[in-house]
Write an enzyme that holds these catalytic residues in place. Structure first.
Site, PDB file in Angstrom:
ATOM      1  N   GLY C  72       0.813  -1.218   0.000  1.00 57.07           N
ATOM      2  CA  GLY C  72       0.000   0.000   0.000  1.00 57.07           C
ATOM      3  C   GLY C  72       0.839   1.257   0.000  1.00 57.07           C
ATOM      4  O   GLY C  72       0.429   2.294   0.501  1.00 57.07           O
ATOM      5  N   CYS C 130      -0.836   4.001  -9.742  1.00 52.90           N
ATOM      6  CA  CYS C 130      -1.630   4.359  -8.566  1.00 52.90           C
ATOM      7  C   CYS C 130      -2.936   4.972  -9.029  1.00 52.90           C
ATOM      8  O   CYS C 130      -3.004   5.657 -10.039  1.00 52.90           O
ATOM      9  CB  CYS C 130      -0.907   5.388  -7.723  1.00 52.90           C
ATOM     10  SG  CYS C 130       0.819   5.051  -7.613  1.00 52.90           S
ATOM     11  N   THR C 193       4.377  -4.662 -10.850  1.00 50.61           N
ATOM     12  CA  THR C 193       3.805  -5.984 -10.563  1.00 50.61           C
ATOM     13  C   THR C 193       2.517  -6.246 -11.342  1.00 50.61           C
ATOM     14  O   THR C 193       1.772  -5.327 -11.669  1.00 50.61           O
ATOM     15  CB  THR C 193       3.502  -6.115  -9.061  1.00 50.61           C
ATOM     16  OG1 THR C 193       2.701  -5.006  -8.648  1.00 50.61           O
ATOM     17  CG2 THR C 193       4.787  -6.106  -8.253  1.00 50.61           C
ATOM     18  N   THR C 266      12.337  -8.389  -6.087  1.00 49.71           N
ATOM     19  CA  THR C 266      12.060  -9.415  -5.078  1.00 49.71           C
ATOM     20  C   THR C 266      13.294 -10.182  -4.621  1.00 49.71           C
ATOM     21  O   THR C 266      13.416 -10.522  -3.442  1.00 49.71           O
ATOM     22  CB  THR C 266      11.007 -10.397  -5.648  1.00 49.71           C
ATOM     23  OG1 THR C 266       9.845  -9.634  -6.003  1.00 49.71           O
ATOM     24  CG2 THR C 266      10.623 -11.446  -4.630  1.00 49.71           C
TER      25      THR C 266
HETATM   26  C1  FMN Z   1       7.260  -5.612  -1.485  1.00 53.52           C
HETATM   27  C2  FMN Z   1       7.316  -4.803  -2.742  1.00 53.52           C
HETATM   28  C3  FMN Z   1       7.127  -3.426  -2.706  1.00 53.52           C
HETATM   29  C4  FMN Z   1       7.180  -2.662  -3.870  1.00 53.52           C
HETATM   30  N1  FMN Z   1       7.028  -1.310  -3.807  1.00 53.52           N
HETATM   31  C5  FMN Z   1       7.145  -0.555  -4.937  1.00 53.52           C
HETATM   32  C6  FMN Z   1       7.081   0.862  -4.891  1.00 53.52           C
HETATM   33  O1  FMN Z   1       6.960   1.458  -3.824  1.00 53.52           O
HETATM   34  N2  FMN Z   1       7.174   1.565  -6.069  1.00 53.52           N
HETATM   35  C7  FMN Z   1       7.347   0.927  -7.267  1.00 53.52           C
HETATM   36  O2  FMN Z   1       7.430   1.596  -8.300  1.00 53.52           O
HETATM   37  N3  FMN Z   1       7.435  -0.425  -7.335  1.00 53.52           N
HETATM   38  C8  FMN Z   1       7.342  -1.175  -6.201  1.00 53.52           C
HETATM   39  N4  FMN Z   1       7.449  -2.549  -6.286  1.00 53.52           N
HETATM   40  C9  FMN Z   1       7.620  -3.179  -7.598  1.00 53.52           C
HETATM   41  C10 FMN Z   1       9.078  -3.542  -7.881  1.00 53.52           C
HETATM   42  O3  FMN Z   1       9.889  -2.411  -7.908  1.00 53.52           O
HETATM   43  C11 FMN Z   1       9.191  -4.278  -9.209  1.00 53.52           C
HETATM   44  O4  FMN Z   1       8.675  -3.464 -10.245  1.00 53.52           O
HETATM   45  C12 FMN Z   1       8.441  -5.606  -9.239  1.00 53.52           C
HETATM   46  O5  FMN Z   1       8.527  -6.238  -7.985  1.00 53.52           O
HETATM   47  C13 FMN Z   1       8.947  -6.540 -10.325  1.00 53.52           C
HETATM   48  O6  FMN Z   1      10.295  -6.862 -10.152  1.00 53.52           O
HETATM   49  P1  FMN Z   1      10.807  -8.198  -9.400  1.00 53.52           P
HETATM   50  O7  FMN Z   1      10.065  -9.351 -10.007  1.00 53.52           O
HETATM   51  O8  FMN Z   1      12.276  -8.231  -9.607  1.00 53.52           O
HETATM   52  O9  FMN Z   1      10.418  -8.026  -7.968  1.00 53.52           O
HETATM   53  C14 FMN Z   1       7.407  -3.305  -5.112  1.00 53.52           C
HETATM   54  C15 FMN Z   1       7.600  -4.690  -5.141  1.00 53.52           C
HETATM   55  C16 FMN Z   1       7.562  -5.444  -3.987  1.00 53.52           C
HETATM   56  C17 FMN Z   1       7.781  -6.930  -4.079  1.00 53.52           C
END
Ligand code: FMN
Ligand code: FAD
Ligand code: FAD
Ligand code: FMN
Ligand code: FES
Ligand code: FES
Lengths: 304, 241, 304, 241
Positions: C72, C130, C193, C266
């Site tokens: 969030g 968002c 995501t 991640t």
């Molecule tokens: C716990 C968590 C929090 C995240 N918070 C943000 C965020 O605040 N802003 C943002 O642009 N992306 C956020 N993301 C998305 C990641 O930056 C990334 O785009 C996404 O997880 C895909 O990459 P990955 O598979 O390597 O995790 C978040 C991801 C995770 C898992």
């Protein structure tokens, strides 16, 4: 025995476990691996009017907890299906869902008419993730208004239950679910594969000749459960959930999220007997949990 | 699920695994699909040629090349492996073949070893090629061998197709190995008047004919490598790279 | 040493490995786990004008080769970031990308102005996944025309490189990439995501309190590679690729598919030192493969 | 990566694992994040309380409840485990505490065992509760124990909170166990004039404060269980179920 019967339009299935299209051949390939009459139904490899040879190799590759395929809808065609495949299937006692696709609206209607008339085909599943040649390659399933029209047109020639299979490659699946309902479709199945790609770092080539293919398997389960949940809250017709199901708990996830039945795809490759196992485990689960009728499980998600 | 009786290194990067099969028989040329690990990563089964089958015990010989085979190599004897099979067709040379040449490249020796154990005799000569002497497998298990390595560390330096040429006339070839080698053998057979069978490889989704992920173009149209193969007659494959 | 330098607008990174927003805190949490100056950059947890408390628990759950989060957008707010976090980060020698989001166009602009003025912030990353409160909750990133306007507005107040981070929950990502380029954005990062959901079968409750969350991790890599490939072929500005990167080969997949740099999300949780390891391995790889300059790797996919 | 010196069943479904730690010390109440398997399924590390730390050897006691712990239980002695830690805060009772009650439910005994090994003495009594006698762990390792089981198969039948009540006055409690038990202990402490510390659990993405997946509402606002906990003072947690 718990009551596992579910209805998809006018079709009653003895249990809600269905083998998914493209992963179960034309059924008989599995006859020696499980009892075809013990699963709810199976969906055939997608059928077209004429036989199709499909895409160049390589067509599949593995990804984390998933796989990409670009088979290109290779199939024997509806004539050979009727002549060569259906007679044996009829004898097996299997409930058959004929999955089909066309490149024009007319092809869809013509196929539906043909399949509707075939003894041994119990329901139709319309795959709309294919490019519409007349509309310049835009996918049939990518415009709700067009999907509604297509569904209504096909439903006109089709007395058997018509399931429309939705693509997950959309911003919002709800209008598509609604379009199927408005068009008179009897059920929705969701989801087809997500568009994905993988690169062989050694050769610097895509692992799939056509570069982009369809991602399936456990990796996509969270996306599938989400979309099934969204569809089930949007329409009153049954939603058949699929995407990554590999265990009883996976199947239950979909049912609790609102699916009336589930399909198992990719995991048929890994464990050819999985559909029958899940049907049996579902029965054992209902007995253990004292669920007299599976209906009480469907959509039972608690969100307060 | 079969108990693993043996799983040990044969040579650098190569392993031999024997397990109690839950099928009664297998024929040389057929393969099994092995499940790797207990989770969904890796997801798909791995195809492996049957390299031996005796008294209900199935043997495979494999090379650790990636994620799945690395996990296979870690499994201990006494644990179990889940094998689906036997799958596919098999080597089926005419019974009156006078001269049989077993042509194996690298790990391609595996099904030939099985054929030789079942049918080997005076009329069969094994032509085994590899990159280095570490890649020449099972040579002691064949009655007669011709060996080549690319680096010259065993046998003659060069490709196995070089010594093969002079033996081809009137011979029946059973070959398994990398695609490039198989195509070369196929071409040479045509050129030098030999016939035979080639065992091919493609990525496999299922191994039993339903995913359509393993098709091969042949003179008789598209075939599924897993059920219409893996063994194809020389002169029938339309090679694509 | 191979040349690993890449440019994102006017910003030069010593190597293309960036830690992704939301998975790297505000940087200093990793100071004892790796050398912050040894990675290309890191992107901060998404910042808002006011501090935010985020969503109710449970906020995360595991899925096959992935996880779902619904944090969030909890964050300390831009003031506390400047006062409490930035001074230490500045000393670490890290290149900092400030990830930010607003609920109105004005909030976005105001945040960009603030961050642009901060010493120690090297680039801005605008998260448009968002809901826009003024437009009734429609996501900023779900309409290309609006995205172009937002980008142009923000770019007006922002001299530092502006990266716009795209959502994968769209039917076609290409118009969004184009919108960023047309709006004057300096780079695109993709993907955020995928929307996903998971059900706890025992309790029949969603595993995430808010029901639907964001799926990340290796499971989504094929979708991410595909979208990065599509973006890179659509625009001339650099594309930063992310989604499921866990190994050198994964990073290379994205680079070959067209990404100028990559982000690791991640996997920072599983292996806190992974970004530095990948940067080192990338160097070793280039030396071994005799790649003098990483530029020759980028977009080197062979599809003939 | 640390070599596993011991990994064996303690009781039905419970295991003890000891491994060579690549950290020098750990304190009772702290935890480690264990990587499970070599692939990405399962993906995340699993949090486990440190149940012992001596001469560089770290011990955890765990229950096999799901995919990850089932895999952990399969790892053989001699193999390695990847542990991130030690993480979080620790039990820190005032040095003048006259009466310390160690309240453990099921697997919650693990960190209390470690505290007792380090600090145990005459003033510490262990209250151990479980579903059945199989769920009462490590009881022989505590100097004084009070035991309850729900089915009455060991100790008194009922919940551990029942015998606890009469001992609470003026006591300092260290508790670890299921959320329901911790809340009950928290309420009882307030009611009966005791203070103490509670070790909580939540799903964890990282274990070191960056994912914000493990927050707990407390009197002092939102806290991250993994860095501001897992140990919280009684009376500070705003319980949510
Ligand atoms: C716990 C968590 C929090 C995240 N918070 C943000 C965020 O605040 N802003 C943002 O642009 N992306 C956020 N993301 C998305 C990641 O930056 C990334 O785009 C996404 O997880 C895909 O990459 P990955 O598979 O390597 O995790 C978040 C991801 C995770 C898992
Ligand atoms: C009919 C047949 C028989 C085979 N017999 C043997 C044998 O006896 N011994 C042996 O060592 N190898 C054999 N192979 C090749 C073997 O299947 C692969 O080496 C193995 O699947 C690699 O898995 P991996 O996870 O280690 O590699 P990865 O590269 O991680 O595998 C990724 C995916 O690609 C597939 N794949 C990778 N290489 C091949 C390949 N060469 N052929 C088919 N699929 C591949 C894998 O199955 C998997 O789905 C055979 C292949 C086929 C088709
Ligand atoms: C600080 C802390 C200390 C812990 N100490 C111990 C211990 O000493 N011994 C022990 O047996 N267990 C302990 N647990 C619980 C342990 O982490 C879980 O039982 C374990 O993660 C379950 O993993 P699984 O894959 O078997 O279960 P699954 O249900 O398959 O796990 C799915 C996901 O949920 C998470 N999860 C499941 N149950 C819990 C839980 N109770 N708490 C936190 N996350 C959970 C897993 O980590 C994983 O991410 C502790 C938890 C925390 C937070
Ligand atoms: C190899 C393969 C072929 C497929 N062919 C078809 C098809 O012909 N028609 C169709 O509607 N879906 C087809 N699908 C999609 C599946 O039916 C299913 O929707 C998808 O794989 C997701 O389910 P899963 O994760 O259980 O595999 C195919 C999937 C795979 C893996
Ligand atoms: S591997 Fe599936 S059809 Fe051959
Ligand atoms: S587990 Fe990630 S912040 Fe606590």
């Amino acid at each position: 025995m718990a009551i596992l019967k579910v209805r998809i339009g006018s079709l009653e299935l003895s249990n809600p476990v269905i083998a998914a299209s493209g992963t179960f051949g034309y059924g008989m390939e599995f006859a020696e691996r499980l009892d075809l009459a013990a699963i709810g139904a199976f969906s055939t490899k997608g059928l077209s009017l004429k036989p199709r040879g499909g895409n160049p190799m390589p067509r599949i590759c593995e990804t984390p907890c998933g796989m990409i395929n670009s088979i290109g809808l290779e199939n024997v065609g509806v004539d050979a299906f009727e002549m060569d495949k259906l007679p044996a299937i009829r004898k097996s006692g299997a409930k058959v869902i004929a999955n089909f696709f066309g490149e024009t609206e007319e092809e869809y209607t013509e196929l539906a008419r043909r399949l509707d008339a075939m003894d041994g085909v119990h329901a139709l599943e319309m795959n709309v993730s294919c490019p519409n040649v007349e509309k310049g390659g835009i996918e049939f399933g990518s415009d709700p208004a067009f999907l509604e029209k297509l569904t209504a047109g096909v439903k006109k020639v089709c007395g058997k239950p018509l399931i429309v299979k939705l693509s997950p490659n959309v911003a919002d699946i709800k209008p598509f679910a609604k379009a199927v309902e408005n068009g008179g479709g009897d059920a929705i199945s969701a989801i087809n594969t997500l568009k994905g790609m993988s690169v062989d770092v050694k050769t610097r080539r895509p692992r799939i000749k056509r570069v982009i293919g369809g991602l399936s398997g456990p990796a996509i389960k969270p996306v599938a459960v989400r979309m099934v949940y969204e569809c089930a809250r949007t329409v009153k017709i049954p939603v058949i959930g699929l995407g990554g199901i590999a265990s009883l708990d996976d199947a239950l996830e979909f049912l609790i999220a609102g699916a009336t039945a589930v399909q198992v795809g990719t995991m048929n490759f890994v464990e050819p007997g999985i559909c029958q196992r899940l049907a049996e485990e579902l029965n054992a689960y209902c007995e253990k949990e004292k669920i007299a009728d599976i209906a009480s499980l469907i959509g039972s998600l608690i969100t307060e | 699920m079969g108990k693993i009786l043996e799983n040990r290194p044969l040579a650098r990067g190569y392993y031999r695994m024997s397990f109690e099969a839950d099928f009664a028989e297998a024929r040389p040329g057929q393969f099994v699909m092995l499940r790797v690990g207990l989770t969904h990563d890796p997801l798909l089964r791995r195809p492996m040629s049957v390299a031996g089958f005796e008294n209900g015990v199935c043997t495979v010989i494999y090379r650790s090349v990636g994620k799945g085979t690395a996990i296979l190599a870690e499994i201990r004897e006494g644990e179990t492996v889940n094998a689906l099979g036997p799958l596919g067709n098999w080597f089926d040379p005419p019974s009156d073949a006078k001269k049989i040449l077993l042509v194996g490249g690298g790990i391609g020796v595996a099904p030939l070893r099985f054929w030789h154990r079942r049918n080997g005799g005076k009329n069969a000569v094994a032509y085994i090629g590899g990159a280095t002497k570490e890649d020449i497998l099972c040579k002691e298990e064949f009655a007669q061998t011709v060996i080549t390595t690319i680096d010259g560390s065993a046998g003659t330096r060069g490709l196995i197709t070089a010594p093969l040429v002079s033996a081809l006339e009137g011979a029946y070839v059973l070959a398994c190995g990398p695609k490039g080698m198989l195509k070369a053998v196929d071409d040479l057979c045509k050129e030098y008047g030999a016939t035979g069978e080639l065992s091919l490889e493609e990525r496999m989704g299922c191994g039993f004919g339903v995913c359509l992920g393993c098709v091969v173009d042949t003179a008789a149209g598209k075939k599924r490598l897993c059920v219409d193969g893996p063994v194809f007659k020389t002169g029938s494959v339309q090679w694509q790279f």
